[in-house]
Scaffold this active site. Structure first.
Site, PDB file in Angstrom:
ATOM      1  N   LYS A 152       0.827  -1.203   0.000  1.00  0.00           N
ATOM      2  CA  LYS A 152       0.000   0.000   0.000  1.00  0.00           C
ATOM      3  C   LYS A 152       0.869   1.263   0.000  1.00  0.00           C
ATOM      4  CE  LYS A 152      -3.530  -2.554  -0.315  1.00  0.00           C
ATOM      5  NZ  LYS A 152      -4.107  -3.437   0.638  1.00  0.00           N
TER       6      LYS A 152
HETATM    7  C1  LIG Z   1      -5.250  -4.411   0.964  1.00  0.00           C
HETATM    8  C2  LIG Z   1      -6.718  -4.339   0.897  1.00  0.00           C
HETATM    9  C3  LIG Z   1      -7.549  -4.794   1.933  1.00  0.00           C
HETATM   10  C4  LIG Z   1      -7.056  -5.568   3.109  1.00  0.00           C
HETATM   11  O1  LIG Z   1      -6.002  -5.038   3.777  1.00  0.00           O
HETATM   12  P1  LIG Z   1      -4.985  -6.006   4.571  1.00  0.00           P
HETATM   13  O2  LIG Z   1      -4.181  -5.012   5.353  1.00  0.00           O
HETATM   14  O3  LIG Z   1      -4.203  -6.752   3.563  1.00  0.00           O
HETATM   15  O4  LIG Z   1      -5.793  -6.873   5.452  1.00  0.00           O
HETATM   16  C5  LIG Z   1      -8.911  -4.602   1.820  1.00  0.00           C
HETATM   17  N1  LIG Z   1      -9.442  -4.014   0.755  1.00  0.00           N
HETATM   18  C6  LIG Z   1      -8.693  -3.577  -0.267  1.00  0.00           C
HETATM   19  C7  LIG Z   1      -9.353  -2.893  -1.416  1.00  0.00           C
HETATM   20  C8  LIG Z   1      -7.307  -3.740  -0.239  1.00  0.00           C
HETATM   21  O5  LIG Z   1      -6.581  -3.314  -1.269  1.00  0.00           O
END
Ligand SMILES: *Cc1c(COP(=O)(O)O)cnc(C)c1O
Length: 376
Positions: free
Chosen positions: A188
């Site tokens: 992210k």
């Molecule tokens: C990354 C992501 C999640 C989940 O996040 P995690 O930290 O991996 O649990 C949920 N929704 C979207 C759209 C994502 O890109």
């Protein structure tokens, strides 16, 4: 000379952050503690003073948001089929039913024009997702939520650093009744390696949120404790929070760099010749979490990915339409249910884009992309 492998993403972590993590490891306190509190305070400031609590994943934040919104068995929650499967999994996890609404092929986000037809007496909440960091239409989504008295949980896992017409994602678009969920997974725009944060509405019980985060435990000043609600194990560690604290001051420059690289893709990619569909060229709102193109429908995506890899370039697939996964098919969904999401999910590829990438890396990707498509 062979160039080093170019992954589709890579975190930018500076030496000061690495040193801060070392300090936490040497401090004797490595789980949730003062760094988590400082990280929550910094995120709260970023979100205009709203209350923020940190979690060990963006999946945990979504699940806790649904629980705090009172979503459970018998309820329906509307979301998009074109997202990371976590978005829909958490709806099942709390015992509710996901109701999927096809995307707008231009934004690749949920099509606001189709939401109302999916609302029933059981609909409790909407989870809009900001795919690739392009915010779903906040004006239209909150107008619908207001009219039908629905709770909104923004899945902003990919959109930290983005904005909607001048206002940051994380600020409230829903009269401070909305939840905003961020993920700090390694890929992210801001990472803590794994982690997440939830921006809380003014009307929820912050203490209950904290109890749901850690086994439902409530501690009293006299040293006693009680458990009156079933909580999970969702707390962030100080090790992770120290990474987040080191990342947050760079968020603005990360986003700027991503925008410049995205602009370079638009300027360099010969989409007409290659038959590619480019993403919406939004330089006002998006944080350019990903730069995603659609291959011509006639191309074999797996062969394309292999050809790119051969040339030293990593590309990703984010994401196949989730209703076609076995679990969701068993629940009744089938091919043809959401034609736009299925088409995009079959053709989409994520090209390399991360702040430490050089301009020449974009040129290299564009060149390899042309060759990979011509090879077939
Ligand atoms: C990354 C992501 C999640 C989940 O996040 P995690 O930290 O991996 O649990 C949920 N929704 C979207 C759209 C994502 O890109």
């Amino acid at each position: 000379m062979t160039l080093p492998f170019l992954p589709f993403t890579r975190p930018s972590i500076d030496e000061a952050t690495i040193a801060a993590v070392g300090d936490v490891l040497r401090s004797g306190w490595i789980t949730s503690g003062p760094k988590v509190q400082a990280f929550e305070a910094a995120l709260s400031e970023y979100c205009g003073g709203r209350t923020v609590r940190a979690f060990n994943s963006g999946t945990a934040t979504l699940e806790i948001a649904l629980r705090l919104a009172g979503v459970g068995p018998g309820d329906e929650v509307i979301t998009t089929p074109l997202t990371w499967v976590a978005t829909a999994n958490v709806i099942l996890e709390v015992g509710a039913r996901p109701v999927l609404v096809d995307i707008d092929p231009v934004t690749r986000n949920i099509d606001p024009g189709r939401i109302e037809a999916a609302i029933t007496a059981r609909t409790k909440a909407l989870i809009p997702v900001d795919l690739a960091g392009l915010p779903a239409d906040r004006d239209r989504i909150y107008a619908i939520a207001e009219e039908y008295k629905l709770r909104v949980v923004e899945d902003a896992a990919q959109s930290l650093g983005a904005s909607w017409h001048g206002k940051r994602i994380g600020a409230s678009f829903g009269n401070d009744r909305d939840f905003v969920s961020f993920s700090f997974h390694a890929n992210k725009n801001l990472t803590t390696s794994e982690g997440g944060a939830l921006v809380l509405p003014a009307d929820v019980d912050v203490k209950l949120c904290e109890r749901l985060r850690l086994q439902g435990v409530q501690r009293f000043p006299d040293g006693g404790m009680d458990v009156d609600v079933l909580g999970g194990k969702f707390n962030l560690t100080d090790v992770a929070a120290a990474i987040g604290l080191g990342q947050l001051p760079h968020l603005g420059e990360f986003t700027e760099r991503r925008r410049l690289l995205a602009r370079r893709y638009f300027a360099t990619l010969d989409d007409a010749k290659l038959g590619l569909a480019l993403p919406l060229a939004d330089f006002e709102n998006s944080n350019w979490h990903m730069f995603q193109v659609l291959l011509p429908a006639s191309r074999d995506r797996a062969a394309f990915i292999a050809a790119m890899k051969e040339q030293g370039i990593g590309v990703g697939v984010h994401y196949p339409a989730l209703h076609l996964f076995s679990l969701y098919r068993k629940l009744g969904w089938k091919p043809g249910d959401f034609p736009h999401a299925e088409d995009v999910g079959r053709r989409i590829v994520t090209l390399p884009l991360f702040p430490a990438m050089a301009d020449s890396d974009v040129d290299r990707v564009c060149c390899a992309l042309g060759q990979s498509l011509e090879q077939q």
